[in-house]
Design a protein around this motif. Structure first.
Motif, PDB file in Angstrom:
ATOM      1  N   LEU A  39      21.497  -6.265   5.245  1.00 39.89           N
ATOM      2  CA  LEU A  39      20.273  -5.967   5.990  1.00 39.89           C
ATOM      3  C   LEU A  39      19.570  -4.733   5.465  1.00 39.89           C
ATOM      4  O   LEU A  39      20.207  -3.807   4.967  1.00 39.89           O
ATOM      5  CB  LEU A  39      20.596  -5.777   7.472  1.00 39.89           C
ATOM      6  N   ARG A  40      18.269  -4.731   5.611  1.00 37.90           N
ATOM      7  CA  ARG A  40      17.464  -3.574   5.205  1.00 37.90           C
ATOM      8  C   ARG A  40      17.874  -2.363   6.043  1.00 37.90           C
ATOM      9  O   ARG A  40      18.211  -2.490   7.218  1.00 37.90           O
ATOM     10  CB  ARG A  40      15.987  -3.863   5.416  1.00 37.90           C
ATOM     11  N   ALA A  41      17.808  -1.199   5.447  1.00 38.40           N
ATOM     12  CA  ALA A  41      18.135   0.040   6.155  1.00 38.40           C
ATOM     13  C   ALA A  41      17.218   0.188   7.369  1.00 38.40           C
ATOM     14  O   ALA A  41      16.040  -0.161   7.316  1.00 38.40           O
ATOM     15  CB  ALA A  41      17.971   1.232   5.225  1.00 38.40           C
ATOM     16  N   GLY A  42      17.772   0.681   8.446  1.00 40.21           N
ATOM     17  CA  GLY A  42      16.990   0.900   9.658  1.00 40.21           C
ATOM     18  C   GLY A  42      16.593  -0.380  10.365  1.00 40.21           C
ATOM     19  O   GLY A  42      15.564  -0.447  11.012  1.00 40.21           O
ATOM     20  N   HIS A  43      17.425  -1.395  10.252  1.00 37.98           N
ATOM     21  CA  HIS A  43      17.104  -2.686  10.882  1.00 37.98           C
ATOM     22  C   HIS A  43      17.086  -2.617  12.399  1.00 37.98           C
ATOM     23  O   HIS A  43      16.503  -3.468  13.052  1.00 37.98           O
ATOM     24  CB  HIS A  43      18.056  -3.781  10.399  1.00 37.98           C
ATOM     25  N   GLY A  44      17.725  -1.620  12.979  1.00 36.00           N
ATOM     26  CA  GLY A  44      17.663  -1.405  14.417  1.00 36.00           C
ATOM     27  C   GLY A  44      18.430  -2.405  15.261  1.00 36.00           C
ATOM     28  O   GLY A  44      18.214  -2.487  16.464  1.00 36.00           O
ATOM     29  N   LEU A  45      19.332  -3.151  14.663  1.00 36.98           N
ATOM     30  CA  LEU A  45      20.099  -4.144  15.421  1.00 36.98           C
ATOM     31  C   LEU A  45      21.480  -3.604  15.771  1.00 36.98           C
ATOM     32  O   LEU A  45      22.100  -2.913  14.977  1.00 36.98           O
ATOM     33  CB  LEU A  45      20.272  -5.427  14.598  1.00 36.98           C
ATOM     34  N   SER A  46      21.931  -3.947  16.946  1.00 38.08           N
ATOM     35  CA  SER A  46      23.310  -3.680  17.333  1.00 38.08           C
ATOM     36  C   SER A  46      24.067  -4.977  17.053  1.00 38.08           C
ATOM     37  O   SER A  46      23.857  -5.979  17.724  1.00 38.08           O
ATOM     38  CB  SER A  46      23.372  -3.323  18.814  1.00 38.08           C
ATOM     39  N   LEU A  47      24.923  -4.952  16.036  1.00 38.89           N
ATOM     40  CA  LEU A  47      25.558  -6.179  15.566  1.00 38.89           C
ATOM     41  C   LEU A  47      26.865  -6.470  16.296  1.00 38.89           C
ATOM     42  O   LEU A  47      27.720  -5.600  16.404  1.00 38.89           O
ATOM     43  CB  LEU A  47      25.832  -6.083  14.069  1.00 38.89           C
ATOM     44  N   PRO A  48      27.044  -7.716  16.735  1.00 42.77           N
ATOM     45  CA  PRO A  48      28.322  -8.126  17.316  1.00 42.77           C
ATOM     46  C   PRO A  48      29.331  -8.405  16.198  1.00 42.77           C
ATOM     47  O   PRO A  48      28.955  -8.533  15.029  1.00 42.77           O
ATOM     48  CB  PRO A  48      27.967  -9.412  18.071  1.00 42.77           C
ATOM     49  N   ASN A  49      30.596  -8.506  16.532  1.00 44.60           N
ATOM     50  CA  ASN A  49      31.652  -8.724  15.539  1.00 44.60           C
ATOM     51  C   ASN A  49      31.767 -10.152  15.037  1.00 44.60           C
ATOM     52  O   ASN A  49      32.153 -10.376  13.910  1.00 44.60           O
ATOM     53  CB  ASN A  49      33.011  -8.288  16.093  1.00 44.60           C
ATOM     54  N   ASN A  50      31.486 -11.133  15.835  1.00 44.78           N
ATOM     55  CA  ASN A  50      31.746 -12.529  15.480  1.00 44.78           C
ATOM     56  C   ASN A  50      30.485 -13.210  14.945  1.00 44.78           C
ATOM     57  O   ASN A  50      29.865 -14.000  15.625  1.00 44.78           O
ATOM     58  CB  ASN A  50      32.322 -13.283  16.674  1.00 44.78           C
ATOM     59  N   LEU A  51      30.142 -12.922  13.688  1.00 42.89           N
ATOM     60  CA  LEU A  51      28.935 -13.485  13.091  1.00 42.89           C
ATOM     61  C   LEU A  51      29.267 -14.557  12.066  1.00 42.89           C
ATOM     62  O   LEU A  51      30.320 -14.536  11.438  1.00 42.89           O
ATOM     63  CB  LEU A  51      28.108 -12.376  12.431  1.00 42.89           C
ATOM     64  N   TYR A  52      28.331 -15.485  11.899  1.00 41.64           N
ATOM     65  CA  TYR A  52      28.463 -16.591  10.962  1.00 41.64           C
ATOM     66  C   TYR A  52      27.236 -16.626  10.065  1.00 41.64           C
ATOM     67  O   TYR A  52      26.133 -16.336  10.506  1.00 41.64           O
ATOM     68  CB  TYR A  52      28.590 -17.922  11.713  1.00 41.64           C
TER      69      TYR A  52
END
Length: 150
Positions: free
Chosen positions: A38-51
Motif C-alpha cells: 500500500l501507498r504510504a499514509g493509506h490511513g487504513l487500520s488493517l485486520p489480520n485475516n486478509l486475502y
C-alpha cells in the motif's frame, strides 16, 4: 447412513465479496505483505485475516470475510495477474510477456535467472509480491505452457 460416517465438506476460503469483487477464492496473506503493497499514509487500520484476489478482472486487491476491502487502485504497483502487462516477478521486474516470448523462442535464460533469484537469499517475495509468496511456480507454469523448444 449414520451421520458419524459422512465426511463434512471442507470449508472454503472466504470468497472475494460481490458486487465489487469477483466471487473467487483468495490467497491468505500476512499483514506485513499488505502493508508493503500500500501507498504510504493509506490511513487504513488493517485486520489480520486478509486475502488477496488474483483475478485480473476484479477491482479488489485484498479483502476479509467481514467486509473489509482494499481496491487494487490503492496498491503501489500493479503486478501480474491483476495487470497482465505488469511484472510477474516484482523483485526483478520481469513480465509474463517476457517469459512467454522466451519460452516460444525455446530460450531458458530469463526463466533460469528468475528461478535462481527466487531460490536465493536476495528474494524479497514477502514484501514485493502482493501474495507474499514466490513467483517461481507461476513463472515455471507460464514458461512450460508456451515452451516450444526441445
Amino acid at each position: 447412513m449414520n451421520k458419524a460416517f459422512v465426511k463434512e465438506p471442507e470449508p472454503e476460503e472466504p470468497r472475494c465479496p460481490l458486487p465489487e469483487g469477483c466471487g473467487g477464492i483468495g490467497t491468505s496473506v500476512a499483514l506485513a505483505t499488505v502493508e508493503s503493497q500500500l501507498r504510504a499514509g493509506h490511513g487504513l487500520s488493517l485486520p489480520n485475516n486478509l486475502y488477496y484476489c488474483s483475478s485480473a478482472d476484479c477491482s479488489l486487491a485484498y479483502y476479509n470475510p467481514y467486509g473489509f476491502k482494499i481496491p487494487a487502485a490503492m496498491l503501489i504497483q500493479q503486478t501480474y495477474p491483476k495487470d497482465l502487462a505488469g511484472p510477474i516477478c516484482p523483485c526483478l521486474g520481469v513480465t509474463a510477456e517476457e517469459i512467454r516470448r522466451e519460452a516460444e523462442a525455446g530460450e531458458r535464460a530469463k526463466v533460469r535467472e528468475v528461478v535462481q533469484y527466487c531460490q536465493s537469499e536476495k528474494a524479497d517475495c514477502a514484501r514485493r509480491s502482493p501474495t507474499g509468496s514466490s513467483c517461481e511456480s507461476e513463472v515455471r507454469r507460464l514458461f512450460m505452457r508456451h515452451f516450444s523448444g526441445s
